[in-house]
Each structure stands twice: as structure tokens, then as C-alpha cells.
Scaffold this motif. Structure first.
Motif, PDB file in Angstrom:
ATOM      1  N   THR A  13      54.971 102.524  24.747  1.00  0.00           N
ATOM      2  CA  THR A  13      54.167 103.701  25.078  1.00  0.00           C
ATOM      3  C   THR A  13      54.990 104.967  24.863  1.00  0.00           C
ATOM      4  N   LYS A  14      56.224 104.967  25.325  1.00  0.00           N
ATOM      5  CA  LYS A  14      57.068 106.159  25.159  1.00  0.00           C
ATOM      6  C   LYS A  14      57.287 106.471  23.682  1.00  0.00           C
ATOM      7  N   ASP A  15      57.560 105.453  22.890  1.00  0.00           N
ATOM      8  CA  ASP A  15      57.760 105.665  21.454  1.00  0.00           C
ATOM      9  C   ASP A  15      56.501 106.241  20.808  1.00  0.00           C
ATOM     10  N   PHE A  16      55.345 105.666  21.148  1.00  0.00           N
ATOM     11  CA  PHE A  16      54.074 106.129  20.588  1.00  0.00           C
ATOM     12  C   PHE A  16      53.863 107.610  20.900  1.00  0.00           C
ATOM     13  N   VAL A  17      54.036 107.960  22.172  1.00  0.00           N
ATOM     14  CA  VAL A  17      53.791 109.341  22.600  1.00  0.00           C
ATOM     15  C   VAL A  17      54.777 110.302  21.933  1.00  0.00           C
ATOM     16  N   GLN A  18      56.030 109.905  21.807  1.00  0.00           N
ATOM     17  CA  GLN A  18      57.013 110.778  21.151  1.00  0.00           C
ATOM     18  C   GLN A  18      56.693 110.971  19.676  1.00  0.00           C
ATOM     19  N   MET A  42      55.091 126.236  25.724  1.00  0.00           N
ATOM     20  CA  MET A  42      54.196 125.692  26.751  1.00  0.00           C
ATOM     21  C   MET A  42      53.995 124.195  26.545  1.00  0.00           C
ATOM     22  N   ALA A  43      53.732 123.798  25.315  1.00  0.00           N
ATOM     23  CA  ALA A  43      53.509 122.387  25.016  1.00  0.00           C
ATOM     24  C   ALA A  43      54.766 121.570  25.316  1.00  0.00           C
ATOM     25  N   ASP A  44      55.941 122.105  24.965  1.00  0.00           N
ATOM     26  CA  ASP A  44      57.201 121.407  25.264  1.00  0.00           C
ATOM     27  C   ASP A  44      57.355 121.180  26.764  1.00  0.00           C
ATOM     28  N   GLU A  45      56.993 122.186  27.547  1.00  0.00           N
ATOM     29  CA  GLU A  45      57.106 122.096  29.009  1.00  0.00           C
ATOM     30  C   GLU A  45      56.205 120.983  29.549  1.00  0.00           C
ATOM     31  N   ALA A  48      57.437 117.476  28.448  1.00  0.00           N
ATOM     32  CA  ALA A  48      58.550 117.025  29.293  1.00  0.00           C
ATOM     33  C   ALA A  48      58.021 116.502  30.629  1.00  0.00           C
ATOM     34  N   ARG A  49      57.048 117.193  31.203  1.00  0.00           N
ATOM     35  CA  ARG A  49      56.462 116.758  32.479  1.00  0.00           C
ATOM     36  C   ARG A  49      55.750 115.412  32.319  1.00  0.00           C
ATOM     37  N   ALA A  50      55.104 115.229  31.188  1.00  0.00           N
ATOM     38  CA  ALA A  50      54.347 113.989  30.953  1.00  0.00           C
ATOM     39  C   ALA A  50      55.245 112.760  30.909  1.00  0.00           C
ATOM     40  N   GLY A 143      49.149 110.745  33.054  1.00  0.00           N
ATOM     41  CA  GLY A 143      50.030 110.971  31.915  1.00  0.00           C
ATOM     42  C   GLY A 143      49.247 111.271  30.651  1.00  0.00           C
ATOM     43  N   GLN A 144      48.143 110.553  30.466  1.00  0.00           N
ATOM     44  CA  GLN A 144      47.324 110.793  29.277  1.00  0.00           C
ATOM     45  C   GLN A 144      46.546 112.100  29.383  1.00  0.00           C
ATOM     46  N   LEU A 145      46.220 112.541  30.577  1.00  0.00           N
ATOM     47  CA  LEU A 145      45.610 113.870  30.735  1.00  0.00           C
ATOM     48  C   LEU A 145      46.610 114.947  30.324  1.00  0.00           C
ATOM     49  N   LEU A 146      47.870 114.776  30.704  1.00  0.00           N
ATOM     50  CA  LEU A 146      48.890 115.736  30.272  1.00  0.00           C
ATOM     51  C   LEU A 146      49.037 115.710  28.756  1.00  0.00           C
ATOM     52  N   ASN A 147      48.917 114.532  28.165  1.00  0.00           N
ATOM     53  CA  ASN A 147      48.923 114.401  26.710  1.00  0.00           C
ATOM     54  C   ASN A 147      47.812 115.260  26.106  1.00  0.00           C
ATOM     55  N   ARG A 148      46.641 115.234  26.713  1.00  0.00           N
ATOM     56  CA  ARG A 148      45.519 116.030  26.212  1.00  0.00           C
ATOM     57  C   ARG A 148      45.781 117.527  26.411  1.00  0.00           C
TER      58      ARG A 148
END
Length: 187
Positions: A13-18, A42-45, A48-50, A143-148
Motif C-alpha cells: 500500500t505504501k509503495d502504491f501511494v508513493q 499544501m499537497a506535500d503537507e 506526509a500526514r497521510a 488515509g484514502q480521504l487524505l489521498n483524495r
């Protein structure tokens, strides 16, 4: 039954998201939107939180962009799913963050920046908890909401702004709402 797409080897999951985030940033760099350079910070912030919500769980085979219009009821026991090009391996709860995100992005300009993002998300959360019970992984869903959120800041909101012919400043209330929500006690 075995999904028709093989399980990706050595992709967590971490690899996919990165990998997804790097791809989105690369695409966003090609989108010129005057005054919006800060959207990358903003997106970087938020990205990182996600990371706090990601795990090395296996990816799940799902339809990543399923909308109600993609499903047709054939009879009492059969359904037909259209838009089949979106099937693939994704992080858990990716599919359940999608309809929430759809509602965020469909907000009329008069409702952006007015607390609607949190209201929509809370209603979805209540219904998912009630409907799925123990199968609902709230931590992964958040986590996926933060992705969105970071994807929206990078790509979706600039697309909406272009379609509506508005500036970054005009969308700042909506972006600020997403930023505040992503840092709220909800998470």
C-alpha cells in the motif's frame, strides 16, 4: 474467484501511494495555474500526514472509480458493472473514499468553503460504519480521504477552476476548507 489482473509483486500500500503521488505531482507540474505554486507545498503537507494512515497491508482488487451510473441491475441476483477499465489493485478503502470525493468535487461554488466537506464526510462515515460494521476499516478510509484531498489540490481543483474560468484566489476558500479539514480532529 481469481481477479483477471495479477496481484502486483512486491507492491505494498505504501509503495502504491508513493508511486501514485509522484505521478500526480509530475502531471500537476504540467498544469499552469497562475498563483497556484503553493498547491505543491499544501499537497506535500497532506501527503506526509497521510503516511500515518497507511500500512503495508496487501492491496485489494476493486473498481477504483465506481459510480451509481456504472451499475445496472439485470435481475434479482445479477448486476452488470460498466466502466471496466478502472478495475485494479488499490489500497483498502480506496473505493469507499471515491464517492465522498465525488461529492466534494460536485459542490456548487456557493457551498465551497462553508463546512460542507466535513458534513459530507461525516454522513458517509456514519453510513459506512452502520452498513459495513467490522468490515469497515476506518483508519484506512481516512488515509484514502487524505489521498483524495492532496490529489484534489494538485489536479482536480485546477481542472474545476479551468472549467469554470476562475482563478486560484477564487478557489482558495475551497482549498482552505480541504486543508483545515485534513488537519482537523476528524483525523
Amino acid at each position: 474467484k481469481q481477479p483477471f489482473v495479477d496481484v502486483p509483486q512486491n507492491l505494498s500500500t505504501k509503495d502504491f501511494v508513493q508511486e501514485q503521488y509522484a505521478s500526480w505531482v509530475n502531471v500537476a507540474k504540467g498544469v499552469v495555474w497562475e498563483g497556484s505554486e503553493e498547491r505543491f507545498l499544501m499537497a506535500d503537507e497532506i501527503f506526509a500526514r497521510a503516511q500515518d494512515f497507511l500500512s503495508n497491508k496487501d492491496l485489494v482488487f476493486m473498481h477504483a472509480h465506481l459510480a451509481g451510473s456504472d451499475v445496472q441491475r439485470e435481475d434479482e441476483q445479477r448486476y452488470i458493472v460498466h466502466a471496466n477499465h478502472f478495475w485494479g489493485w488499490r489500497p483498502s478503502m480506496y473505493d469507499l473514499a471515491f464517492p465522498v470525493w465525488q461529492q466534494w468535487m460536485a459542490l456548487p461554488s456557493s457551498k465551497r468553503g462553508c463546512g460542507e466537506v466535513e458534513r459530507i464526510t461525516r454522513v458517509w462515515g456514519e453510513r459506512l460504519r452502520a452498513g459495513l460494521g467490522e468490515r469497515f476499516d476506518e483508519h484506512a478510509w481516512k488515509g484514502q480521504l487524505l489521498n483524495r484531498v492532496y490529489g484534489s489540490i494538485l489536479l482536480d481543483i485546477p481542472a474545476i477552476a479551468r472549467r469554470e474560468g476562475v482563478s486560484f484566489a477564487d478557489m482558495s476558500g475551497f482549498i482552505e476548507e480541504l486543508m483545515l479539514f485534513s488537519g482537523s480532529e476528524f483525523f
